[in-house]
Design an enzyme around this catalytic site. Sequence first.
Site, short mmCIF file in Angstrom:
data_model
loop_
_atom_site.label_atom_id
_atom_site.label_comp_id
_atom_site.label_asym_id
_atom_site.label_seq_id
_atom_site.Cartn_x
_atom_site.Cartn_y
_atom_site.Cartn_z
N SER A 114 0.83 -1.21 0.00
CA SER A 114 0.00 0.00 0.00
C SER A 114 0.86 1.26 0.00
CB SER A 114 -0.88 0.02 1.25
OG SER A 114 -1.59 -1.18 1.37
N GLU A 124 9.37 -5.60 -5.60
CA GLU A 124 8.47 -6.33 -4.70
C GLU A 124 8.95 -7.78 -4.64
OE1 GLU A 124 5.86 -6.03 -2.49
OE2 GLU A 124 6.08 -8.20 -2.42
N CYS A 153 -2.32 -5.79 2.28
CA CYS A 153 -3.74 -5.40 2.20
C CYS A 153 -4.48 -6.19 1.13
CB CYS A 153 -3.82 -3.90 1.93
SG CYS A 153 -5.46 -3.33 1.50
N CYS A 167 -6.64 -6.88 4.34
CA CYS A 167 -7.96 -6.23 4.30
C CYS A 167 -8.91 -6.82 3.26
CB CYS A 167 -7.81 -4.75 3.97
SG CYS A 167 -6.29 -3.97 4.52
N TYR A 186 -7.32 -7.56 16.79
CA TYR A 186 -8.40 -7.43 15.82
C TYR A 186 -8.39 -8.55 14.79
CZ TYR A 186 -5.79 -5.30 11.86
OH TYR A 186 -4.96 -5.07 10.81
N ILE A 187 -7.19 -9.05 14.43
CA ILE A 187 -7.17 -10.10 13.41
C ILE A 187 -7.74 -11.41 13.97
CG2 ILE A 187 -5.63 -11.52 11.97
CD1 ILE A 187 -3.94 -8.98 11.54
N GLU A 229 -11.51 -11.06 14.15
CA GLU A 229 -12.13 -11.11 12.82
C GLU A 229 -12.16 -12.54 12.28
OE1 GLU A 229 -11.21 -6.66 11.12
OE2 GLU A 229 -9.85 -8.25 10.57
N ARG A 244 -5.13 -14.25 26.57
CA ARG A 244 -4.41 -14.07 27.84
C ARG A 244 -5.12 -13.08 28.74
NH1 ARG A 244 1.03 -11.75 26.49
NH2 ARG A 244 -0.32 -10.93 24.88
N ASP A 290 3.83 0.19 7.72
CA ASP A 290 4.01 -0.68 8.89
C ASP A 290 5.45 -0.81 9.35
OD1 ASP A 290 1.32 -1.14 8.57
OD2 ASP A 290 1.48 -3.31 8.32
N HIS A 296 -34.01 9.60 9.63
CA HIS A 296 -34.90 8.63 10.23
C HIS A 296 -35.57 7.76 9.17
CE1 HIS A 296 -37.50 7.12 13.38
NE2 HIS A 296 -38.54 7.31 12.59
N GLU A 315 -28.86 7.46 13.42
CA GLU A 315 -29.44 8.70 13.97
C GLU A 315 -29.24 8.77 15.49
OE1 GLU A 315 -33.83 9.12 13.99
OE2 GLU A 315 -33.92 7.01 13.41
C1 FAD Z 1 -5.16 -10.32 8.19
C2 FAD Z 1 -4.95 -8.83 8.06
C3 FAD Z 1 -6.05 -8.01 7.97
C4 FAD Z 1 -5.89 -6.64 7.86
N1 FAD Z 1 -7.01 -5.87 7.77
C5 FAD Z 1 -6.88 -4.52 7.65
C6 FAD Z 1 -8.03 -3.70 7.51
O1 FAD Z 1 -9.17 -4.18 7.53
N2 FAD Z 1 -7.85 -2.38 7.36
C7 FAD Z 1 -6.61 -1.80 7.34
O2 FAD Z 1 -6.50 -0.59 7.17
N3 FAD Z 1 -5.50 -2.56 7.48
C8 FAD Z 1 -5.60 -3.91 7.63
N4 FAD Z 1 -4.48 -4.68 7.74
C9 FAD Z 1 -3.16 -4.03 7.80
C10 FAD Z 1 -2.68 -3.59 6.41
O3 FAD Z 1 -2.71 -4.69 5.53
C11 FAD Z 1 -1.27 -3.02 6.51
O4 FAD Z 1 -1.26 -2.00 7.47
C12 FAD Z 1 -0.81 -2.44 5.17
O5 FAD Z 1 -0.80 -3.42 4.17
C13 FAD Z 1 0.58 -1.82 5.34
O6 FAD Z 1 1.07 -1.38 4.11
P1 FAD Z 1 2.65 -1.33 3.87
O7 FAD Z 1 2.83 -0.72 2.52
O8 FAD Z 1 3.30 -0.68 5.03
O9 FAD Z 1 3.12 -2.83 3.89
P2 FAD Z 1 2.64 -4.10 3.05
O10 FAD Z 1 1.31 -3.90 2.45
O11 FAD Z 1 2.86 -5.25 3.95
O12 FAD Z 1 3.68 -4.14 1.84
C14 FAD Z 1 5.03 -4.42 2.03
C15 FAD Z 1 5.51 -5.19 0.83
O13 FAD Z 1 6.93 -5.23 0.86
C16 FAD Z 1 7.36 -6.47 0.37
N5 FAD Z 1 8.72 -6.66 0.86
C17 FAD Z 1 9.18 -6.95 2.10
N6 FAD Z 1 10.52 -6.98 2.12
C18 FAD Z 1 10.94 -6.71 0.86
C19 FAD Z 1 12.20 -6.58 0.24
N7 FAD Z 1 13.32 -6.71 0.92
N8 FAD Z 1 12.24 -6.31 -1.09
C20 FAD Z 1 11.11 -6.15 -1.81
N9 FAD Z 1 9.89 -6.25 -1.27
C21 FAD Z 1 9.80 -6.51 0.05
C22 FAD Z 1 6.36 -7.45 0.93
O14 FAD Z 1 6.31 -8.63 0.15
C23 FAD Z 1 5.06 -6.64 0.83
O15 FAD Z 1 4.38 -6.90 -0.37
C24 FAD Z 1 -4.59 -6.07 7.83
C25 FAD Z 1 -3.47 -6.90 7.93
C26 FAD Z 1 -3.64 -8.27 8.04
C27 FAD Z 1 -2.42 -9.14 8.14
#
Ligand code: FAD
Length: 464
Positions: free
Chosen positions: A13, A33, A41, A46, A180-181, A184, A201, A306, A448, A453
């Site tokens: 993302s 990637e 996501c 998500c 939350y995970i 869900e 826990r 993240d 309503h 509401e």
């Molecule tokens: C089960 C689950 C449910 C979730 N539900 C929600 C939700 O409902 N709403 C919400 O807002 N968030 C949700 N999240 C959290 C959300 O998915 C993350 O916060 C979001 O994807 C973070 O984006 P990012 O770009 O930081 O990392 P990511 O989306 O994790 O992308 C990081 C990418 O970097 C790649 N990568 C890692 N190391 C390397 C490397 N050395 N070289 C090249 N590529 C690499 C990985 O393969 C990955 O594709 C959920 C997460 C999980 C696990």
Amino acid sequence: LAPLDLFVIGGGSGGVAAARRAASYGASVGICEASRYGGTCVVRGCVPKKLMHYAASVPHAVRVARDYGWELSDPRLRWAQLQAVRNRETARLEGVYQSLLDKAGVERLTGRGRILGRDGDAFVVEVGEQRRLARRVLIAVGARAEQPEIPGLELAVTSDAVVEGEIPFPRRVAVLGAGYIGVELAGILNGCGAEVTVVLRGDQPLRGFDDDLRSDLTEQMTRGGIRMLPLTRVDGLERTASGIAVRGPHVPVEADLVIAALGRKPKPNTASLGLAELGVRLTANGAAYVDVGYETNVKGIFAVGDCCDHGGNALDGAGFDLTPIAIAEGRAFAERQFNQNPQVVRYDTVPTAVFSEPELGTVGLSEARARALGYDVAIYRTRFKPMRYTLGDHHRRTLMKLVVDRDGDRVLGCHMVGDDAAEIIQGLAVALTAGATKAQFDETVALHPTAAEEFVTMYQPAAS
Ligand SMILES: Cc1cc2nc3c(=O)[nH]c(=O)nc-3n(C[C@H](O)[C@H](O)[C@H](O)COP(=O)(O)OP(=O)(O)OC[C@H]3O[C@@H](n4cnc5c(N)ncnc54)[C@H](O)[C@@H]3O)c2cc1C
């Protein structure tokens, strides 16, 4: 070879948002990637989770339909088909992400990236056999859950297996952890027809969320058929003749599938990126410290999503590991670096939801957090049976709560458990971001008949 203006490591993302925004201002951008474009996501977070949540809510909708005179037979889920259509959709989205990058003119590589070092004022990034020079590197590698040392934990799966994998339908499920995970996944599998036990826990699920929401949701999950085992320590997992046994003083539970969703601090994927060698400061947990422009202590190295500490904002206990935060940070980084626009991300009114059964939605401060920050708060609370359920015998209830600052009347937090909570709270997040007061909530004319509401008709404070 001329250095690129930007190289992004991680196509999730945050990384994709930053790369596209930077390219839109004419920057030369490369991205890599290691797994699948779209990231957590789209592929294992998500999106597939929400699709499964929709699937799991169908039997409840069928029960309600009968109250209204519909004659329907009991629904039967084709689990393999659900997994297949879900994965078809995430694969489609993965392709959409790739083509958005291609259309933006971003050079897209596949493979694990790492920074080898410097070459003059550029950084050298290695992706498999390939190398690129870049004046700026953005780390957007995401995070993964840290697994505590519990004997036999290798018998458990993580959320990835449930939302991305194709597994046989688990008749009996134990979910370890109630962040939350965990909550869900428990709701999804329960809705799909499994017998679900949540082993936690603490005394309540969803640490960090408002306490009224936590207890209300616990009750509704239990009434919905999920077995909750609070204050329960897990000592280990063992394979038995008929499944996997969860061992501990107040268990055992036997299950076909054990999901480790232990809600521990996520461990950012920042190891082996070459960051330590460059002197990039990381938290004990592995997240990169960044400033308001998402730059680390090493000039030219940035981090979003993240894998960063969200500019120190994550340290106050709020969970900002969310897709919209990663996207907002990625865009803010690109605006500042490539458009001379010092855009900042608002962390004080981040709405968030738990797609449980029923849903939970929240924006702003919980009551406990507001009090801890020294606010003198007035609490407004209502709990009711929604009109949708008045024709039948259902346990589903809706809880709504407002946390208001007595000094200035500003609404500090809006909280809800109930149908459509996520949709309703997104709207209220606009009001909180605009700094709405309780008087303005009261002035707002109700729509309503709706459940929502009730948020504008809570006139009497519930507690001091
Ligand atoms: C089960 C689950 C449910 C979730 N539900 C929600 C939700 O409902 N709403 C919400 O807002 N968030 C949700 N999240 C959290 C959300 O998915 C993350 O916060 C979001 O994807 C973070 O984006 P990012 O770009 O930081 O990392 P990511 O989306 O994790 O992308 C990081 C990418 O970097 C790649 N990568 C890692 N190391 C390397 C490397 N050395 N070289 C090249 N590529 C690499 C990985 O393969 C990955 O594709 C959920 C997460 C999980 C696990």
